[in-house]
Design an enzyme around this catalytic site. Structure first.
Site, PDB file in Angstrom:
ATOM      1  N   THR A   1       8.159 -35.786  36.167  1.00 50.11           N
ATOM      2  CA  THR A   1       8.545 -34.386  36.364  1.00 50.11           C
ATOM      3  C   THR A   1       9.586 -33.939  35.343  1.00 50.11           C
ATOM      4  OG1 THR A   1       9.908 -35.346  38.046  1.00 50.11           O
ATOM      5  CG2 THR A   1       8.071 -33.996  38.806  1.00 50.11           C
TER       6      THR A   1
ATOM      7  N   GLU B   1      16.856 -45.923  37.012  1.00 45.08           N
ATOM      8  CA  GLU B   1      17.177 -44.578  36.503  1.00 45.08           C
ATOM      9  C   GLU B   1      16.590 -44.329  35.125  1.00 45.08           C
ATOM     10  OE1 GLU B   1      18.541 -41.706  36.611  1.00 45.08           O
ATOM     11  OE2 GLU B   1      19.479 -41.643  38.569  1.00 45.08           O
ATOM     12  N   ASP B   2      16.358 -43.057  34.796  1.00 47.13           N
ATOM     13  CA  ASP B   2      15.929 -42.721  33.432  1.00 47.13           C
ATOM     14  C   ASP B   2      16.968 -41.867  32.703  1.00 47.13           C
ATOM     15  OD1 ASP B   2      15.465 -40.375  34.991  1.00 47.13           O
ATOM     16  OD2 ASP B   2      14.261 -39.600  33.329  1.00 47.13           O
TER      17      ASP B   2
ATOM     18  N   LEU C   1      20.742 -32.819  30.648  1.00 47.80           N
ATOM     19  CA  LEU C   1      20.448 -32.197  31.939  1.00 47.80           C
ATOM     20  C   LEU C   1      19.771 -33.174  32.903  1.00 47.80           C
ATOM     21  CD1 LEU C   1      19.014 -28.771  30.697  1.00 47.80           C
ATOM     22  CD2 LEU C   1      21.402 -29.356  31.208  1.00 47.80           C
ATOM     23  N   LYS C   2      19.247 -34.263  32.371  1.00 50.06           N
ATOM     24  CA  LYS C   2      18.517 -35.214  33.220  1.00 50.06           C
ATOM     25  C   LYS C   2      19.450 -35.805  34.271  1.00 50.06           C
ATOM     26  CE  LYS C   2      14.818 -36.617  30.103  1.00 50.06           C
ATOM     27  NZ  LYS C   2      14.282 -37.713  29.264  1.00 50.06           N
ATOM     28  N   GLY C   3      19.003 -35.810  35.497  1.00 49.28           N
ATOM     29  CA  GLY C   3      19.793 -36.374  36.592  1.00 49.28           C
ATOM     30  C   GLY C   3      20.832 -35.423  37.153  1.00 49.28           C
ATOM     31  N   VAL C   4      21.029 -34.305  36.472  1.00 48.78           N
ATOM     32  CA  VAL C   4      22.087 -33.356  36.846  1.00 48.78           C
ATOM     33  C   VAL C   4      21.504 -32.313  37.811  1.00 48.78           C
ATOM     34  CG1 VAL C   4      23.665 -31.630  35.896  1.00 48.78           C
ATOM     35  CG2 VAL C   4      23.236 -33.758  34.647  1.00 48.78           C
ATOM     36  N   SER C   5      22.264 -31.959  38.845  1.00 55.39           N
ATOM     37  CA  SER C   5      21.758 -31.038  39.873  1.00 55.39           C
ATOM     38  C   SER C   5      21.375 -29.691  39.269  1.00 55.39           C
ATOM     39  CB  SER C   5      22.811 -30.832  40.958  1.00 55.39           C
ATOM     40  OG  SER C   5      23.820 -29.968  40.469  1.00 55.39           O
TER      41      SER C   5
ATOM     42  N   LYS D   1      25.446 -36.933  40.408  1.00 56.81           N
ATOM     43  CA  LYS D   1      25.507 -37.845  39.260  1.00 56.81           C
ATOM     44  C   LYS D   1      26.237 -37.120  38.126  1.00 56.81           C
ATOM     45  CE  LYS D   1      20.981 -39.573  40.724  1.00 56.81           C
ATOM     46  NZ  LYS D   1      19.538 -39.696  40.435  1.00 56.81           N
TER      47      LYS D   1
ATOM     48  N   SER E   1      17.586 -39.401  44.467  1.00 61.18           N
ATOM     49  CA  SER E   1      17.344 -38.378  43.449  1.00 61.18           C
ATOM     50  C   SER E   1      18.245 -37.179  43.696  1.00 61.18           C
ATOM     51  CB  SER E   1      15.882 -37.926  43.524  1.00 61.18           C
ATOM     52  OG  SER E   1      15.685 -36.757  42.768  1.00 61.18           O
ATOM     53  N   ALA E   2      18.649 -36.530  42.605  1.00 61.12           N
ATOM     54  CA  ALA E   2      19.434 -35.295  42.721  1.00 61.12           C
ATOM     55  C   ALA E   2      18.562 -34.116  43.127  1.00 61.12           C
ATOM     56  CB  ALA E   2      20.093 -34.992  41.375  1.00 61.12           C
ATOM     57  N   SER E   3      17.253 -34.339  43.173  1.00 59.90           N
ATOM     58  CA  SER E   3      16.331 -33.211  43.383  1.00 59.90           C
ATOM     59  C   SER E   3      16.146 -32.845  44.849  1.00 59.90           C
ATOM     60  CB  SER E   3      14.970 -33.544  42.786  1.00 59.90           C
ATOM     61  OG  SER E   3      14.053 -32.518  43.119  1.00 59.90           O
ATOM     62  N   LYS E   4      16.304 -31.561  45.124  1.00 62.26           N
ATOM     63  CA  LYS E   4      16.024 -31.048  46.476  1.00 62.26           C
ATOM     64  C   LYS E   4      14.513 -30.999  46.711  1.00 62.26           C
ATOM     65  CE  LYS E   4      20.210 -28.298  46.612  1.00 62.26           C
ATOM     66  NZ  LYS E   4      20.804 -26.969  46.418  1.00 62.26           N
TER      67      LYS E   4
ATOM     68  N   ASP F   1      15.655 -43.521  41.433  1.00 63.55           N
ATOM     69  CA  ASP F   1      15.628 -42.135  40.985  1.00 63.55           C
ATOM     70  C   ASP F   1      14.161 -41.685  41.062  1.00 63.55           C
ATOM     71  OD1 ASP F   1      16.474 -39.722  39.729  1.00 63.55           O
ATOM     72  OD2 ASP F   1      15.660 -40.489  37.849  1.00 63.55           O
ATOM     73  N   LEU F   2      13.936 -40.400  41.099  1.00 62.87           N
ATOM     74  CA  LEU F   2      12.551 -39.892  41.211  1.00 62.87           C
ATOM     75  C   LEU F   2      12.036 -39.354  39.867  1.00 62.87           C
ATOM     76  CD1 LEU F   2      10.096 -38.866  43.006  1.00 62.87           C
ATOM     77  CD2 LEU F   2      11.354 -36.735  43.143  1.00 62.87           C
ATOM     78  N   ASP F   3      12.703 -38.273  39.407  1.00 66.29           N
ATOM     79  CA  ASP F   3      12.221 -37.580  38.207  1.00 66.29           C
ATOM     80  C   ASP F   3      12.372 -38.486  36.985  1.00 66.29           C
ATOM     81  OD1 ASP F   3      11.679 -34.995  39.439  1.00 66.29           O
ATOM     82  OD2 ASP F   3      13.836 -34.805  39.663  1.00 66.29           O
TER      83      ASP F   3
ATOM     84  N   LYS G   1      14.196 -20.479  38.074  1.00 68.49           N
ATOM     85  CA  LYS G   1      13.820 -21.749  37.431  1.00 68.49           C
ATOM     86  C   LYS G   1      13.025 -22.613  38.402  1.00 68.49           C
ATOM     87  CE  LYS G   1      14.448 -26.298  36.547  1.00 68.49           C
ATOM     88  NZ  LYS G   1      14.581 -27.460  37.431  1.00 68.49           N
TER      89      LYS G   1
ATOM     90  N   SER H   1      23.100 -28.054  36.121  1.00 66.77           N
ATOM     91  CA  SER H   1      22.284 -27.903  34.907  1.00 66.77           C
ATOM     92  C   SER H   1      22.435 -26.485  34.361  1.00 66.77           C
ATOM     93  CB  SER H   1      20.802 -28.179  35.212  1.00 66.77           C
ATOM     94  OG  SER H   1      20.606 -29.505  35.616  1.00 66.77           O
TER      95      SER H   1
HETATM   96  C1  BG6 Z   1      17.034 -34.576  38.834  1.00 67.65           C
HETATM   97  C2  BG6 Z   1      16.439 -34.124  37.525  1.00 67.65           C
HETATM   98  O1  BG6 Z   1      16.286 -35.640  39.337  1.00 67.65           O
HETATM   99  O2  BG6 Z   1      17.018 -33.525  39.787  1.00 67.65           O
HETATM  100  C3  BG6 Z   1      17.181 -32.889  37.025  1.00 67.65           C
HETATM  101  O3  BG6 Z   1      16.549 -35.161  36.573  1.00 67.65           O
HETATM  102  C4  BG6 Z   1      17.172 -31.807  38.105  1.00 67.65           C
HETATM  103  O4  BG6 Z   1      16.544 -32.437  35.850  1.00 67.65           O
HETATM  104  C5  BG6 Z   1      17.757 -32.366  39.397  1.00 67.65           C
HETATM  105  O5  BG6 Z   1      17.944 -30.699  37.679  1.00 67.65           O
HETATM  106  C6  BG6 Z   1      17.723 -31.350  40.534  1.00 67.65           C
HETATM  107  O6  BG6 Z   1      16.392 -31.093  40.860  1.00 67.65           O
HETATM  108  P1  BG6 Z   1      15.873 -29.881  41.751  1.00 67.65           P
HETATM  109  O7  BG6 Z   1      14.426 -30.226  41.972  1.00 67.65           O
HETATM  110  O8  BG6 Z   1      16.676 -29.893  43.033  1.00 67.65           O
HETATM  111  O9  BG6 Z   1      16.085 -28.627  40.980  1.00 67.65           O
HETATM  112 MG    MG Z   2      15.577 -38.994  36.516  1.00 67.87          MG
END
Ligand code: BG6
Ligand code: MG
Length: 221
Positions: A16, A170-171, A43-47, A146, A115-118, A8-10, A77, A51
């Site tokens: 972050t 993961e966190d 909200l952690k890990g959630v897209s 996730k 990671s779920a993060s774009k 996982d990243l964040d 956001k 979120s």
């Molecule tokens: C996850 C974070 O890694 O990525 C979430 O834990 C975040 O908090 C999700 O909502 C999506 O990230 P992003 O950067 O695409 O908004």
């Molecule tokens: Mg995380």
């Protein structure tokens, strides 16, 4: 044999998580919804869009806004979030992560970002750690986010490994759910009361090492 580590990243590679929280908290305030640290755990890990949906439901306004309005909230956001993270440098890599990545490279294990993060590719570039990873799963390419297992199954595939040959780090509770649903061994970073369903919980990333990952994997398998 342990062949791949799925990161996982964040909240694992860099902190972050605090910036995601601040950006959601401020958006929530604009919408009259309180996003406190306790609720933020959910909200952690959630897209991004999921979120927002959770925040709106938390505020009792799940059906109030159109898709276009929700899209605009997400953009707002994210713009705020990008402002908050733009000063990030390699100094923001969490303790223990760089030595671990070096150890994994030397040992020949595959390393994948799940990671779920774009924003993950941009953040890895700011941290100057892109070369330590063999691949990044595009969260837009998986059917379900996730806590569904999809992103970790895709990570194992990208590594050319079976789920049983991987370990995930993961966190977030939702992230540990996702790893376990993929039948992958899970190491969690953070509070054991929230992350107790992982195979091992470490208080922070400084305790991470290849030896700890191998030991956790061997005991779980
Ligand atoms: C996850 C974070 O890694 O990525 C979430 O834990 C975040 O908090 C999700 O909502 C999506 O990230 P992003 O950067 O695409 O908004
Ligand atoms: Mg995380």
């Amino acid at each position: 044999m342990l062949k791949a580590v799925l990161f996982d990243l964040d909240g694992v590679i860099t902190d972050t998580a605090k910036f995601h929280f601040l950006a959601w908290r401020d958006l929530g305030a604009e919408l009259g919804i309180t996003v406190d640290e306790a609720f933020n755990e959910e909200l952690k890990g959630v897209s991004r869009i999921d979120s927002l949906e959770r925040i709106l439901a938390h505020g009792g306004v799940a059906d109030k806004y159109s898709s276009a309005e929700k899209e605009a909230f997400c953009t707002k956001k994210n713009d705020h979030y990008l402002e908050l993270i733009q000063e990030m440098t390699p100094a923001d890599i969490l303790p223990g992560i760089l030595p671990l990545l070096k150890e994994l490279r030397e040992a020949g294990l595959k390393t994948i970002v799940t990671s779920a993060s774009k924003n993950a590719p941009g953040i890895l570039a700011l941290l100057q750690v892109k070369d330590y990873f063999d691949g990044i799963v595009d969260p837009a390419s998986v059917a379900a986010g996730k806590p569904a297992p999809d992103i970790f199954l895709a990570g194992a595939e990208l590594a050319g490994a079976k789920p049983a040959e991987c370990i995930g780090v993961e966190d977030a509770a939702s992230g540990v759910d996702a790893i376990k649903a993929a039948n992958i061994t899970a190491v969690a970073i953070g509070d054991a009361t929230v992350l107790g369903h992982a195979d091992r919980v470490l208080a922070d990333t400084s305790a991470l090492s290849l030896a700890v990952l191998r030991d956790t994997w061997e005991q779980a398998i």
